[in-house]
Design an enzyme around this catalytic site. Structure first.
Site, PDB file in Angstrom:
ATOM      1  N   HIS A   1       0.801  -1.046   0.128  1.00 24.17           N
ATOM      2  CA  HIS A   1       0.416  -0.027  -0.545  1.00 24.17           C
ATOM      3  C   HIS A   1       0.683   1.440   0.064  1.00 24.17           C
ATOM      4  O   HIS A   1       2.073   1.000   0.073  1.00 24.17           O
ATOM      5  CB  HIS A   1      -0.626   0.236   1.579  1.00 24.17           C
ATOM      6  CG  HIS A   1      -2.012  -0.814   0.865  1.00 24.17           C
ATOM      7  ND1 HIS A   1      -2.716  -1.964   2.282  1.00 24.17           N
ATOM      8  CD2 HIS A   1      -2.176  -1.254  -0.265  1.00 24.17           C
ATOM      9  CE1 HIS A   1      -3.364  -2.387   2.044  1.00 24.17           C
ATOM     10  NE2 HIS A   1      -4.398  -2.065   0.340  1.00 24.17           N
ATOM     11  N   GLY A  39      -3.548  -2.471  -7.763  1.00 25.38           N
ATOM     12  CA  GLY A  39      -4.041  -2.922  -6.787  1.00 25.38           C
ATOM     13  C   GLY A  39      -5.710  -2.582  -6.771  1.00 25.38           C
ATOM     14  O   GLY A  39      -6.643  -3.375  -7.506  1.00 25.38           O
ATOM     15  N   ASP A  86      -4.977  -6.655  -7.741  1.00 21.34           N
ATOM     16  CA  ASP A  86      -4.926  -7.655  -6.026  1.00 21.34           C
ATOM     17  C   ASP A  86      -5.834  -9.011  -6.461  1.00 21.34           C
ATOM     18  O   ASP A  86      -5.012 -10.322  -6.921  1.00 21.34           O
ATOM     19  CB  ASP A  86      -6.210  -6.699  -5.121  1.00 21.34           C
ATOM     20  CG  ASP A  86      -4.714  -5.748  -4.531  1.00 21.34           C
ATOM     21  OD1 ASP A  86      -3.929  -5.739  -4.629  1.00 21.34           O
ATOM     22  OD2 ASP A  86      -5.513  -5.000  -4.100  1.00 21.34           O
ATOM     23  N   ASP A 141      -1.290  -2.133   5.144  1.00 21.85           N
ATOM     24  CA  ASP A 141      -0.906  -0.605   6.115  1.00 21.85           C
ATOM     25  C   ASP A 141      -2.564  -0.704   6.320  1.00 21.85           C
ATOM     26  O   ASP A 141      -3.510  -0.309   5.931  1.00 21.85           O
ATOM     27  CB  ASP A 141      -0.899   0.515   5.048  1.00 21.85           C
ATOM     28  CG  ASP A 141      -1.286   1.816   5.854  1.00 21.85           C
ATOM     29  OD1 ASP A 141      -0.851   1.657   6.987  1.00 21.85           O
ATOM     30  OD2 ASP A 141      -1.648   3.286   5.484  1.00 21.85           O
ATOM     31  N   HIS A 194      -9.994  -0.207  -2.203  1.00 25.28           N
ATOM     32  CA  HIS A 194     -10.048  -1.628  -2.748  1.00 25.28           C
ATOM     33  C   HIS A 194     -10.023  -2.806  -1.057  1.00 25.28           C
ATOM     34  O   HIS A 194      -9.441  -3.419  -1.629  1.00 25.28           O
ATOM     35  CB  HIS A 194      -9.798  -2.076  -3.386  1.00 25.28           C
ATOM     36  CG  HIS A 194      -7.775  -1.606  -3.424  1.00 25.28           C
ATOM     37  ND1 HIS A 194      -7.312  -0.913  -2.662  1.00 25.28           N
ATOM     38  CD2 HIS A 194      -6.683  -2.766  -3.255  1.00 25.28           C
ATOM     39  CE1 HIS A 194      -6.188  -1.016  -2.489  1.00 25.28           C
ATOM     40  NE2 HIS A 194      -6.017  -2.452  -3.349  1.00 25.28           N
ATOM     41  N   ASP A 196     -11.079  -5.880  -2.639  1.00 26.14           N
ATOM     42  CA  ASP A 196      -9.637  -6.742  -3.734  1.00 26.14           C
ATOM     43  C   ASP A 196      -8.582  -7.380  -2.369  1.00 26.14           C
ATOM     44  O   ASP A 196      -8.027  -8.325  -2.599  1.00 26.14           O
ATOM     45  CB  ASP A 196      -9.807  -5.766  -3.650  1.00 26.14           C
ATOM     46  CG  ASP A 196     -10.740  -5.368  -5.277  1.00 26.14           C
ATOM     47  OD1 ASP A 196     -11.433  -6.088  -5.356  1.00 26.14           O
ATOM     48  OD2 ASP A 196     -10.628  -4.654  -5.203  1.00 26.14           O
ATOM     49  N   ARG A 231      -7.051 -13.807   1.683  1.00 30.50           N
ATOM     50  CA  ARG A 231      -8.368 -15.041   1.551  1.00 30.50           C
ATOM     51  C   ARG A 231      -7.263 -16.221   0.714  1.00 30.50           C
ATOM     52  O   ARG A 231      -7.894 -17.385   0.889  1.00 30.50           O
ATOM     53  CB  ARG A 231      -9.348 -15.232   1.371  1.00 30.50           C
ATOM     54  CG  ARG A 231      -9.812 -16.076   1.421  1.00 30.50           C
ATOM     55  CD  ARG A 231     -11.857 -16.208   1.593  1.00 30.50           C
ATOM     56  NE  ARG A 231     -12.805 -16.964   1.323  1.00 30.50           N
ATOM     57  CZ  ARG A 231     -12.565 -17.901   0.165  1.00 30.50           C
ATOM     58  NH1 ARG A 231     -12.106 -17.920  -1.107  1.00 30.50           N
ATOM     59  NH2 ARG A 231     -13.392 -18.690   0.151  1.00 30.50           N
TER      60      ARG A 231
END
Length: 144
Positions: A12, A59, A64, A84, A91, A94, A100
């Site tokens: 980030h 991203g 992402d 961060d 987003h 995302d 995940r």
């Protein structure tokens, strides 16, 4: 997992300087692997560290999700994501989906500098690794 890892580098905005410093310290090791990154981070790292990096979209513009798809297709081995936790991200869904996927598919994942340091200094980082995968077949076949 082969000895040459396929590594995604993501950060980030507020963590880009941290990832840049970490990458500079580990450029020689990273150069032996295939590198991928989201757009802005990839440009920064390639320009500042002289690394060959395949860049995805930014991203928030789908980068992402592109990396998440690569994980699902077995095309990434490592995710280094300096995210961060103190700033809201437009987003965020995302970001959560990418993290995940890294857990779901059991790939090496580091979300901070300390974990990234341990990961890259592991004796297994530059060797073949027999990765285990959870069988989700029963979950997929369950009655609706």
């Amino acid at each position: 997992m082969k000895a040459t890892k396929r590594i995604a580098l993501v950060a980030h905005d507020e963590r880009k300087a941290d990832l840049l410093a970490w990458t500079r310290r580990n450029t020689a090791t990273l150069a032996r692997h295939q590198l991928y990154a989201t757009g802005t981070t990839g440009k920064l790292l390639a320009d500042q560290c002289g690394l060959s990096i395949t860049r995805m979209k930014s991203g928030p513009l789908g980068g992402d999700q592109m990396l998440g798809a690569m994980i699902a297709q077995g095309e990434l081995d490592v995710l280094i994501f300096f995210w961060d936790p103190m700033s809201a991200q437009p987003h965020d869904v995302d970001v959560k989906a990418l993290l995940r996927m890294s857990v779901l598919y059991n790939i090496l994942t580091a979300c901070n500098r300390a974990t990234a340091d341990f990961l890259i200094s592991s004796p297994g980082f530059n060797t073949v690794y027999e990765q285990e995968f959870k069988d989700y077949g029963a979950h997929i076949r369950r009655p609706m």
